[in-house]
Design a protein around this motif. Structure first.
Motif, PDB file in Angstrom:
ATOM      1  N   ASN A   1     -32.097  11.618  12.738  1.00  0.00           N
ATOM      2  CA  ASN A   1     -30.718  10.479  13.237  1.00  0.00           C
ATOM      3  C   ASN A   1     -31.443   9.923  12.317  1.00  0.00           C
ATOM      4  O   ASN A   1     -32.445   8.981  12.616  1.00  0.00           O
ATOM      5  CB  ASN A   1     -31.268  10.577  14.301  1.00  0.00           C
ATOM      6  CG  ASN A   1     -30.634  11.638  15.079  1.00  0.00           C
ATOM      7  OD1 ASN A   1     -30.123  12.555  15.082  1.00  0.00           O
ATOM      8  ND2 ASN A   1     -31.579  11.603  16.786  1.00  0.00           N
ATOM      9  N   VAL A   2     -30.150   8.638  12.733  1.00  0.00           N
ATOM     10  CA  VAL A   2     -30.501   7.530  11.850  1.00  0.00           C
ATOM     11  C   VAL A   2     -29.772   6.113  12.929  1.00  0.00           C
ATOM     12  O   VAL A   2     -28.248   6.402  12.930  1.00  0.00           O
ATOM     13  CB  VAL A   2     -29.790   7.284   9.810  1.00  0.00           C
ATOM     14  CG1 VAL A   2     -29.799   5.966  10.086  1.00  0.00           C
ATOM     15  CG2 VAL A   2     -30.054   8.115   9.242  1.00  0.00           C
ATOM     16  N   MET A   3     -30.705   5.672  13.103  1.00  0.00           N
ATOM     17  CA  MET A   3     -29.876   4.157  14.253  1.00  0.00           C
ATOM     18  C   MET A   3     -29.605   2.831  14.000  1.00  0.00           C
ATOM     19  O   MET A   3     -30.881   2.420  12.976  1.00  0.00           O
ATOM     20  CB  MET A   3     -30.939   4.641  15.523  1.00  0.00           C
ATOM     21  CG  MET A   3     -30.449   3.429  16.564  1.00  0.00           C
ATOM     22  SD  MET A   3     -31.667   3.687  18.370  1.00  0.00           S
ATOM     23  CE  MET A   3     -30.571   5.262  18.787  1.00  0.00           C
ATOM     24  N   ASN A   4     -29.086   2.414  14.149  1.00  0.00           N
ATOM     25  CA  ASN A   4     -28.334   0.817  14.704  1.00  0.00           C
ATOM     26  C   ASN A   4     -29.391   0.110  15.610  1.00  0.00           C
ATOM     27  O   ASN A   4     -28.671   0.234  16.641  1.00  0.00           O
ATOM     28  CB  ASN A   4     -26.851   0.621  13.957  1.00  0.00           C
ATOM     29  CG  ASN A   4     -26.817  -0.859  13.694  1.00  0.00           C
ATOM     30  OD1 ASN A   4     -27.072  -1.827  14.746  1.00  0.00           O
ATOM     31  ND2 ASN A   4     -25.682  -0.924  13.047  1.00  0.00           N
ATOM     32  N   ILE A   5     -30.116  -0.122  14.777  1.00  0.00           N
ATOM     33  CA  ILE A   5     -31.180  -0.870  16.315  1.00  0.00           C
ATOM     34  C   ILE A   5     -29.873  -2.513  16.695  1.00  0.00           C
ATOM     35  O   ILE A   5     -31.126  -2.755  17.802  1.00  0.00           O
ATOM     36  CB  ILE A   5     -32.114  -1.216  15.892  1.00  0.00           C
ATOM     37  CG1 ILE A   5     -32.528  -2.322  15.152  1.00  0.00           C
ATOM     38  CG2 ILE A   5     -33.054  -0.088  15.407  1.00  0.00           C
ATOM     39  CD1 ILE A   5     -34.108  -2.276  14.753  1.00  0.00           C
ATOM     40  N   GLU A   6     -29.896  -2.836  15.965  1.00  0.00           N
ATOM     41  CA  GLU A   6     -28.633  -3.393  16.857  1.00  0.00           C
ATOM     42  C   GLU A   6     -27.374  -3.143  17.595  1.00  0.00           C
ATOM     43  O   GLU A   6     -27.309  -3.993  18.514  1.00  0.00           O
ATOM     44  CB  GLU A   6     -28.088  -4.761  15.781  1.00  0.00           C
ATOM     45  CG  GLU A   6     -28.851  -5.305  14.562  1.00  0.00           C
ATOM     46  CD  GLU A   6     -27.957  -6.644  13.684  1.00  0.00           C
ATOM     47  OE1 GLU A   6     -27.227  -6.051  13.674  1.00  0.00           O
ATOM     48  OE2 GLU A   6     -28.861  -7.025  12.853  1.00  0.00           O
ATOM     49  N   THR A   7     -27.056  -2.078  17.401  1.00  0.00           N
ATOM     50  CA  THR A   7     -26.077  -1.380  18.227  1.00  0.00           C
ATOM     51  C   THR A   7     -26.552  -0.547  19.332  1.00  0.00           C
ATOM     52  O   THR A   7     -25.916  -0.202  20.395  1.00  0.00           O
ATOM     53  CB  THR A   7     -24.441  -1.136  17.287  1.00  0.00           C
ATOM     54  OG1 THR A   7     -24.638  -0.086  17.003  1.00  0.00           O
ATOM     55  CG2 THR A   7     -23.743  -2.558  16.784  1.00  0.00           C
ATOM     56  N   ASN A   8     -27.357   0.148  18.642  1.00  0.00           N
ATOM     57  CA  ASN A   8     -27.991   1.130  19.727  1.00  0.00           C
ATOM     58  C   ASN A   8     -27.765   2.150  19.736  1.00  0.00           C
ATOM     59  O   ASN A   8     -27.227   2.953  20.898  1.00  0.00           O
ATOM     60  CB  ASN A   8     -28.687   0.759  21.312  1.00  0.00           C
ATOM     61  CG  ASN A   8     -29.353   0.385  21.066  1.00  0.00           C
ATOM     62  OD1 ASN A   8     -30.774   0.189  20.379  1.00  0.00           O
ATOM     63  ND2 ASN A   8     -30.229  -0.012  22.390  1.00  0.00           N
ATOM     64  N   LYS A   9     -26.930   2.613  18.498  1.00  0.00           N
ATOM     65  CA  LYS A   9     -25.807   2.935  18.242  1.00  0.00           C
ATOM     66  C   LYS A   9     -26.450   4.676  16.907  1.00  0.00           C
ATOM     67  O   LYS A   9     -27.047   3.788  16.064  1.00  0.00           O
ATOM     68  CB  LYS A   9     -24.392   3.295  18.172  1.00  0.00           C
ATOM     69  CG  LYS A   9     -23.950   2.362  18.837  1.00  0.00           C
ATOM     70  CD  LYS A   9     -22.231   1.967  18.206  1.00  0.00           C
ATOM     71  CE  LYS A   9     -21.720   1.787  19.787  1.00  0.00           C
ATOM     72  NZ  LYS A   9     -19.891   1.582  19.376  1.00  0.00           N
ATOM     73  N   ILE A  10     -26.635   5.243  16.852  1.00  0.00           N
ATOM     74  CA  ILE A  10     -26.779   6.448  15.914  1.00  0.00           C
ATOM     75  C   ILE A  10     -25.596   6.617  14.948  1.00  0.00           C
ATOM     76  O   ILE A  10     -24.179   6.906  15.234  1.00  0.00           O
ATOM     77  CB  ILE A  10     -27.310   8.005  16.813  1.00  0.00           C
ATOM     78  CG1 ILE A  10     -28.292   8.214  17.509  1.00  0.00           C
ATOM     79  CG2 ILE A  10     -27.496   9.102  15.114  1.00  0.00           C
ATOM     80  CD1 ILE A  10     -28.857   9.222  18.447  1.00  0.00           C
ATOM     81  N   VAL A  11     -25.893   6.724  13.932  1.00  0.00           N
ATOM     82  CA  VAL A  11     -25.001   6.631  12.752  1.00  0.00           C
ATOM     83  C   VAL A  11     -24.411   7.805  12.441  1.00  0.00           C
ATOM     84  O   VAL A  11     -23.493   7.516  11.459  1.00  0.00           O
ATOM     85  CB  VAL A  11     -25.296   4.470  12.443  1.00  0.00           C
ATOM     86  CG1 VAL A  11     -24.744   3.306  13.349  1.00  0.00           C
ATOM     87  CG2 VAL A  11     -26.412   4.651  11.707  1.00  0.00           C
ATOM     88  N   HIS A  12     -25.937   8.100  11.723  1.00  0.00           N
ATOM     89  CA  HIS A  12     -25.560   9.398  11.490  1.00  0.00           C
ATOM     90  C   HIS A  12     -27.070  10.503  11.961  1.00  0.00           C
ATOM     91  O   HIS A  12     -28.038  10.260  11.958  1.00  0.00           O
ATOM     92  CB  HIS A  12     -25.980   8.761   9.389  1.00  0.00           C
ATOM     93  CG  HIS A  12     -25.781   9.969   8.967  1.00  0.00           C
ATOM     94  ND1 HIS A  12     -24.643  10.720   8.120  1.00  0.00           N
ATOM     95  CD2 HIS A  12     -27.243  10.607   7.800  1.00  0.00           C
ATOM     96  CE1 HIS A  12     -25.254  11.425   7.334  1.00  0.00           C
ATOM     97  NE2 HIS A  12     -26.134  12.141   7.054  1.00  0.00           N
ATOM     98  N   SER A  13     -26.365  11.336  11.609  1.00  0.00           N
ATOM     99  CA  SER A  13     -28.196  12.468  12.852  1.00  0.00           C
ATOM    100  C   SER A  13     -26.838  14.017  11.316  1.00  0.00           C
ATOM    101  O   SER A  13     -26.205  14.370  11.095  1.00  0.00           O
ATOM    102  CB  SER A  13     -27.117  12.750  13.724  1.00  0.00           C
ATOM    103  OG  SER A  13     -27.996  13.702  14.154  1.00  0.00           O
ATOM    104  N   PHE A  14     -28.183  15.001  11.514  1.00  0.00           N
ATOM    105  CA  PHE A  14     -27.854  16.204  11.356  1.00  0.00           C
ATOM    106  C   PHE A  14     -29.172  16.907  11.922  1.00  0.00           C
ATOM    107  O   PHE A  14     -30.185  16.920  11.660  1.00  0.00           O
ATOM    108  CB  PHE A  14     -27.768  16.719   9.555  1.00  0.00           C
ATOM    109  CG  PHE A  14     -29.311  15.574   8.619  1.00  0.00           C
ATOM    110  CD1 PHE A  14     -30.448  16.235   8.890  1.00  0.00           C
ATOM    111  CD2 PHE A  14     -29.188  14.299   8.131  1.00  0.00           C
ATOM    112  CE1 PHE A  14     -31.460  16.511   7.982  1.00  0.00           C
ATOM    113  CE2 PHE A  14     -29.689  14.398   7.759  1.00  0.00           C
ATOM    114  CZ  PHE A  14     -31.836  14.744   7.063  1.00  0.00           C
ATOM    115  N   ILE A  15     -28.839  18.203  12.504  1.00  0.00           N
ATOM    116  CA  ILE A  15     -29.640  19.184  12.690  1.00  0.00           C
ATOM    117  C   ILE A  15     -30.882  19.467  11.627  1.00  0.00           C
ATOM    118  O   ILE A  15     -30.887  20.559  10.161  1.00  0.00           O
ATOM    119  CB  ILE A  15     -28.658  20.302  13.032  1.00  0.00           C
ATOM    120  CG1 ILE A  15     -28.066  19.848  14.693  1.00  0.00           C
ATOM    121  CG2 ILE A  15     -30.327  21.447  13.550  1.00  0.00           C
ATOM    122  CD1 ILE A  15     -26.986  20.973  15.608  1.00  0.00           C
ATOM    123  N   VAL A  16     -32.088  19.524  11.556  1.00  0.00           N
ATOM    124  CA  VAL A  16     -33.128  20.822  11.044  1.00  0.00           C
ATOM    125  C   VAL A  16     -33.923  21.694  10.860  1.00  0.00           C
ATOM    126  O   VAL A  16     -34.104  21.753  12.880  1.00  0.00           O
ATOM    127  CB  VAL A  16     -33.953  20.016  10.758  1.00  0.00           C
ATOM    128  CG1 VAL A  16     -34.019  18.367   9.381  1.00  0.00           C
ATOM    129  CG2 VAL A  16     -34.507  18.800  11.801  1.00  0.00           C
TER     130      VAL A  16
END
Length: 334
Positions: free
Chosen positions: A144-159
């Protein structure tokens, strides 16, 4: 009556045994002296943390602890620190099994994220000042990649993982490469894989027992794990440098977790001590960190279990080393 020849034989045997004991003692003293000569807390300034029953971290400068973070002292187990990164502004991002926290050196919490139920987070890295990338152990496991200012995950993929329900055994360590890909040590699969921004595997190597994988400036990868064999491999999967802990028994090293390459070309190896399964012997404590030259000469030993007590070793960041900072990118996220 005991014969004179028997007395002579007994005397000779005693002399041989005494000589053997003296030789062992002298050899042990020489070994202890060799190890002691490499111990120097002032060799590097560094940030230090490890997987322990408490979430403690330390900054050491000029051989002295100048800053410390003491985790809560409660009966409830709150998780272990597996990864910690000091940013260029002095803030520290650390992953502690059940979450990720960003603090400053006033020990103020700037941001905190709690891992979802039935998941664990053991590794995290900043991308710029607004984003972090982390691996979430679980079913399914995710990057996961999270924007810590908005607390939203901006990108994600399953491994992929070997056993989706064995959350604790999935991952411990991952790092971004200079090319903006993500190098991930699959602990339960016994392999290291490099992923692009879309989650495609672009390179991999079998590595049973792997705990960590560090991308190097030259494009190679430094592997470290429970096989006690630290090795640098190139993209053709050839070993171009290695260091086997068992070839150096004079250094009491327990469980290697992370190996990193310094700007001077030397390699630092963290060796972890389990507070859960082992009893610490202060008369013969394990070594926490060693530094090895390209010629495999040990030039530094960290063994600090008293005055100051640094605790188990998982990660060490030499201050001034440009290897880890927020100056990284993943795809177009910077």
């Amino acid at each position: 009556m005991i014969s004179r020849s028997l007395i002579t034989k007994i005397f000779v045997i005693c002399i041989v045994q005494i000589t053997a004991v003296e030789s062992f003692v002298l050899a042990q003293q020489a070994t202890d002296s060799e190890v002691a000569s490499k111990i120097d807390l002032s060799r590097h300034d560094f940030l230090y943390a490890g997987e322990a029953k408490v979430q403690d971290m330390y900054i050491v400068k000029d051989g002295k602890v100048v800053w410390e973070h003491k985790g809560p002292r409660v009966e409830e187990y709150l998780g272990e620190i597996s990864d910690a990164v000091m940013m260029t502004n002095g803030n520290i991002l650390f992953a502690h099994q059940y979450g990720i926290t960003l603090i400053n050196q006033k020990d103020e919490t700037l941001w905190n994220y709690k891992a979802p139920a039935n998941t664990e987070i053991h590794t995290a890295q900043p991308i710029g000042k607004k984003h972090i990338i982390y691996v979430q152990n679980g079913n399914p496991a995710k990057v996961n990649v999270m924007n810590i200012e908005t607390n939203k995950i901006v990108h994600s993929f399953i491994v992929p993982v070997k056993n989706p329900d064995n959350t604790h055994g999935h991952f411990r360590h991952a790092r971004l490469t200079k090319n903006g890909t993500y190098l991930l040590a699959h602990m339960d699969l016994g392999k290291v894989a490099e992923y692009d921004f879309d989650g495609n595997e672009v390179w991999s190597i079998n590595a049973p027992g792997v705990w960590s994988a560090e991308p190097l400036k030259n494009g190679n990868v430094l592997l470290c794990g429970s096989d006690r064999w630290i090795r640098e491999v190139n993209k053709n999967k050839e070993v171009v440098w290695d260091f086997k802990l068992d070839d150096h028994p004079q250094y009491k090293m327990t469980s290697p977790q992370i190996a990193t390459r310094l700007d001077n070309g030397n390699t630092i190896i963290n060796t972890w001590f389990s507070q859960w399964g082992d009893k610490l012997d202060l008369k013969n404590p394990p070594i926490q960190v060693i530094e090895v030259t390209p010629r495999k000469e040990v030039v530094w030993v960290l063994q600090s279990w008293e005055d100051p007590y640094l605790g188990p070793s998982t990660t060490i960041q030499v201050l001034g080393d440009k290897r880890i900072s927020e100056h990284a990118h993943f795809g177009n996220i910077k």
